[in-house]
Design a protein around this motif. Sequence first.
Motif, PDB file in Angstrom:
ATOM      1  N   LEU A 162       0.681  -0.177 -17.122  1.00  0.00           N
ATOM      2  CA  LEU A 162      -0.357   0.379 -16.252  1.00  0.00           C
ATOM      3  C   LEU A 162       0.056   1.769 -15.757  1.00  0.00           C
ATOM      4  CD1 LEU A 162      -3.062   0.032 -14.826  1.00  0.00           C
ATOM      5  CD2 LEU A 162      -1.843  -1.146 -12.976  1.00  0.00           C
ATOM      6  N   SER A 163       1.314   1.910 -15.400  1.00  0.00           N
ATOM      7  CA  SER A 163       1.831   3.190 -14.939  1.00  0.00           C
ATOM      8  C   SER A 163       1.690   4.267 -16.010  1.00  0.00           C
ATOM      9  CB  SER A 163       3.296   3.049 -14.534  1.00  0.00           C
ATOM     10  OG  SER A 163       3.821   4.290 -14.153  1.00  0.00           O
TER      11      SER A 163
ATOM     12  N   CYS B 297       1.385   5.994 -10.652  1.00  0.00           N
ATOM     13  CA  CYS B 297       1.260   7.060 -11.654  1.00  0.00           C
ATOM     14  C   CYS B 297       2.609   7.618 -12.096  1.00  0.00           C
ATOM     15  CB  CYS B 297       0.400   8.198 -11.103  1.00  0.00           C
ATOM     16  SG  CYS B 297       1.102   8.974  -9.640  1.00  0.00           S
ATOM     17  N   HIS B 298       3.706   7.113 -11.541  1.00  0.00           N
ATOM     18  CA  HIS B 298       5.039   7.622 -11.867  1.00  0.00           C
ATOM     19  C   HIS B 298       5.888   6.468 -12.412  1.00  0.00           C
ATOM     20  CE1 HIS B 298       9.109   9.070 -11.308  1.00  0.00           C
ATOM     21  NE2 HIS B 298       8.618  10.305 -11.151  1.00  0.00           N
ATOM     22  N   GLY B 299       6.256   6.569 -13.668  1.00  0.00           N
ATOM     23  CA  GLY B 299       6.992   5.490 -14.337  1.00  0.00           C
ATOM     24  C   GLY B 299       8.337   5.167 -13.728  1.00  0.00           C
TER      25      GLY B 299
ATOM     26  N   GLY C  10       0.806  -1.215   0.000  1.00  0.00           N
ATOM     27  CA  GLY C  10       0.000   0.000   0.000  1.00  0.00           C
ATOM     28  C   GLY C  10       0.841   1.268   0.000  1.00  0.00           C
ATOM     29  N   ALA C  11       2.001   1.200   0.641  1.00  0.00           N
ATOM     30  CA  ALA C  11       2.870   2.378   0.731  1.00  0.00           C
ATOM     31  C   ALA C  11       3.487   2.766  -0.606  1.00  0.00           C
ATOM     32  CB  ALA C  11       3.966   2.133   1.767  1.00  0.00           C
ATOM     33  N   ILE C  12       3.623   1.819  -1.518  1.00  0.00           N
ATOM     34  CA  ILE C  12       4.186   2.162  -2.832  1.00  0.00           C
ATOM     35  C   ILE C  12       3.116   2.273  -3.920  1.00  0.00           C
ATOM     36  CG2 ILE C  12       6.470   1.253  -2.306  1.00  0.00           C
ATOM     37  CD1 ILE C  12       5.770  -1.207  -4.024  1.00  0.00           C
TER      38      ILE C  12
ATOM     39  N   ILE D  38       6.969   0.716  -8.161  1.00  0.00           N
ATOM     40  CA  ILE D  38       5.812   0.022  -8.738  1.00  0.00           C
ATOM     41  C   ILE D  38       5.620   0.396 -10.203  1.00  0.00           C
ATOM     42  CG2 ILE D  38       4.078   1.699  -7.992  1.00  0.00           C
ATOM     43  CD1 ILE D  38       2.297  -0.854  -7.372  1.00  0.00           C
ATOM     44  N   GLY D  39       5.973   1.631 -10.554  1.00  0.00           N
ATOM     45  CA  GLY D  39       5.870   2.059 -11.951  1.00  0.00           C
ATOM     46  C   GLY D  39       6.805   1.282 -12.864  1.00  0.00           C
TER      47      GLY D  39
END
Length: 157
Positions: free
Chosen positions: A55-56, A42-44, A35-37, A48-49
């Motif tokens: 998806l990112s 939204c940032h490539g 959840g923290a990442i 997670i991006g």
Amino acid sequence: MTGKTHIIGGITASLAFAQTTNYDPFILVGAGVIGAILPDICHGGSKIGRTLPLLSKIINTLFGHRTFTHSLLFLVLMAALMNAFVPNEAFTAGILVGMASHLVLDMATKNGIKLLFPLSITVRFPITARTGGTAEYVVFTALSLFTVYFGYGVFIS
């Protein structure tokens, strides 16, 4: 904030939350890290991006950075979706606590976040830090100490 600061923030928040619930702390912490990442999808260039680049890119193209995925609307939608489709309450709680910690940490940066998206109001704390700067290092250190404190409270006592 950088990914490592968000991760330690998610761990700290999950351990603090674990002290007030009967949820399995291991599930809370594991989900708290995710959840923290998650809001940085939204940032490539984020952790997670880079893991989910397509998806990112789509989310960034639709909304930009620190808007929808950094809002109360996204947090509420994730809560509704997870409550509907994820049977493990501890996992859902961990994800949401981690996401909330991410939002709080990003409100401590100069750019702030669009907490009330779709309104274009930027929300940030009066005193902010530069991402990757000395102040963030101090925040990371403080969160690390709180992690030890809350971890002791959850796992030792």
